[in-house]
Scaffold this motif. Sequence first.
Motif, mmCIF file in Angstrom:
data_model
loop_
_atom_site.group_PDB
_atom_site.id
_atom_site.type_symbol
_atom_site.label_atom_id
_atom_site.label_comp_id
_atom_site.label_asym_id
_atom_site.label_seq_id
_atom_site.Cartn_x
_atom_site.Cartn_y
_atom_site.Cartn_z
ATOM 1 N N GLN A 1 14.647 -3.968 2.308
ATOM 2 C CA GLN A 1 13.623 -4.484 2.100
ATOM 3 C C GLN A 1 12.583 -3.929 0.956
ATOM 4 N N ILE A 2 12.912 -2.361 1.350
ATOM 5 C CA ILE A 2 12.144 -1.678 -0.025
ATOM 6 C C ILE A 2 12.603 -1.942 -0.986
ATOM 7 N N THR A 3 14.221 -2.382 -1.167
ATOM 8 C CA THR A 3 15.398 -2.018 -2.297
ATOM 9 C C THR A 3 14.555 -3.697 -3.080
ATOM 10 N N ARG B 1 0.857 -1.049 -0.541
ATOM 11 C CA ARG B 1 0.639 -0.444 0.477
ATOM 12 C C ARG B 1 0.733 0.961 -0.083
ATOM 13 N N GLY B 2 1.936 1.601 0.866
ATOM 14 C CA GLY B 2 2.853 2.456 0.756
ATOM 15 C C GLY B 2 3.756 2.504 -0.889
ATOM 16 N N LEU B 3 3.748 1.467 -1.359
ATOM 17 C CA LEU B 3 4.337 1.568 -2.956
ATOM 18 C C LEU B 3 3.751 2.497 -3.468
ATOM 19 N N ASP B 4 1.810 1.898 -3.326
ATOM 20 C CA ASP B 4 1.207 2.056 -4.609
ATOM 21 C C ASP B 4 1.294 3.728 -3.617
ATOM 22 N N VAL B 5 1.009 4.064 -3.171
ATOM 23 C CA VAL B 5 1.401 5.515 -2.297
ATOM 24 C C VAL B 5 2.780 6.137 -3.662
ATOM 25 N N LEU B 6 3.487 6.322 -3.472
ATOM 26 C CA LEU B 6 4.609 6.343 -3.651
ATOM 27 C C LEU B 6 4.439 6.812 -5.441
ATOM 28 N N ALA C 1 12.211 -3.755 -6.770
ATOM 29 C CA ALA C 1 12.539 -4.825 -7.755
ATOM 30 C C ALA C 1 11.421 -5.989 -8.492
ATOM 31 N N VAL C 2 10.473 -6.267 -7.295
ATOM 32 C CA VAL C 2 10.241 -7.716 -7.203
ATOM 33 C C VAL C 2 8.646 -7.202 -7.939
ATOM 34 N N THR C 3 7.975 -5.204 -8.051
ATOM 35 C CA THR C 3 7.065 -5.440 -8.917
ATOM 36 C C THR C 3 7.727 -4.333 -10.035
#
Length: 324
Positions: free
Chosen positions: A88-90, A61-66, A94-96
Motif C-alpha cells: 500500500q505504501i509502495t 497526511r502521513g506521507l506529508d509528514v515524511l 508511486a502515485v504521488t
Amino acid sequence: MAFSRLDIRRRNRGEQTLVTLAGDIGPATTPLLRAALEQCLLDGVTMIDIDLTTVGSCDARGLDVLLSASRRAGRVHASLRLHHPCAQITRLLAVTGSAALLLAAPVSPVPTAAPGDLMSTATGAPEDPAHRPDQPVLKDAIRLRRLTRWQAEDMREDIADLAAESVAGTPGEAYHDRGDFLRRLAVTAHRPGFALLVAETTVLVGCAFGFPVGPDGSGRLGFDGTLQEAIQRLTSRARFVVLTQVVAHPHAQHRDIARRLQQRLLTDLHSSLGVTLLHPADQAGQAAFSSWGWQNMGEVVGLPGPVAPCVLSLPVEGQSPARR
C-alpha cells in the motif's frame, strides 16, 4: 471501535539513526511520527533510516509528514530514507511521485531495533507483548501480514486483481469469477473469527482467508452444520477452519507462498485442520491444492448450490488429516 496504534523505536549509531515503526500511520499517529523525526534532526542526526517492515498502512497526511521531514533534513545537509514499505505504501509513493525522494536504494538490509532502544512511544490500546496475530513475519524478502476487516475492505480490489491474475489463461479461470470472489470475501469477512493474511514483497503476491467452525454449537445450523457433520464423519474432527480462498501469484519464485499462508492461518486460528470447497469440475484448482498438500475427500451432498462440491482437507504440517 478500532484503535490506531504506532510504536516508534529509535536506535542511534553516531550521527546515524534507525527509526523502526510498527502499526499504522494515520490521523491519530502522525503527530507522534512528526515529533520523533523532528527530535532526530534536533539531536544532530545526519542520516535517518526508517524501517517500515511492520507498518500496515500510511495515509496522505502521513506521507506529508515524511516528505516534510525529508525536506527539513535536506536543508541541514541530512537525509531521510524509507526501507521495506508494504504494498500500500509502495503504491502511495508511486502515485504521488515520491518514491525517488524517499525510498532507499536496495542495498544491504537495515538492522532491526533492539528491545532496549532509545525511544519507544505508542498511541492506542495496550497490547499483549507476546506474539500478535497481525504481526508480520518476514522470510526470503516476503512478509506475511494479517489484516483487520477494515484493512481487508480497503485492499479488496487489489486482492481480487491478484486472484484473477493467479488463474488467468488457465483451465481453472472459468471457475473463478471476480464478482464471485468479491462476494465470498465480503460474506466471509462478517463471519465470527474471520482472518485474512496477505503475502507481500513490494507488491501483493498472495492471500488466504477463512473462518473457524467449532463444536461449541455456533456451527450447528444450515451450511455450517451440514459441513461440520460431513467433516466429522470423514476426519473425526468437529473443529476446523474453512479456508474460503488461497491465492498465490503464479510466478515460480512464489510457489511456496500458498503453503506458508495456509499453515500460518491455521496456526493463528489455533486449528489443526483446514477445509476448502471446490467445484468438482475444477481440475486445475484441485491440482493446485493437491500440490500444496491438500487431500481430496470427495463430493459432499446436501450443501447449498447447484452442484455437490469437492471437500479438500489440509492438516497442520506433521499431523495426519484423519484420525479414524
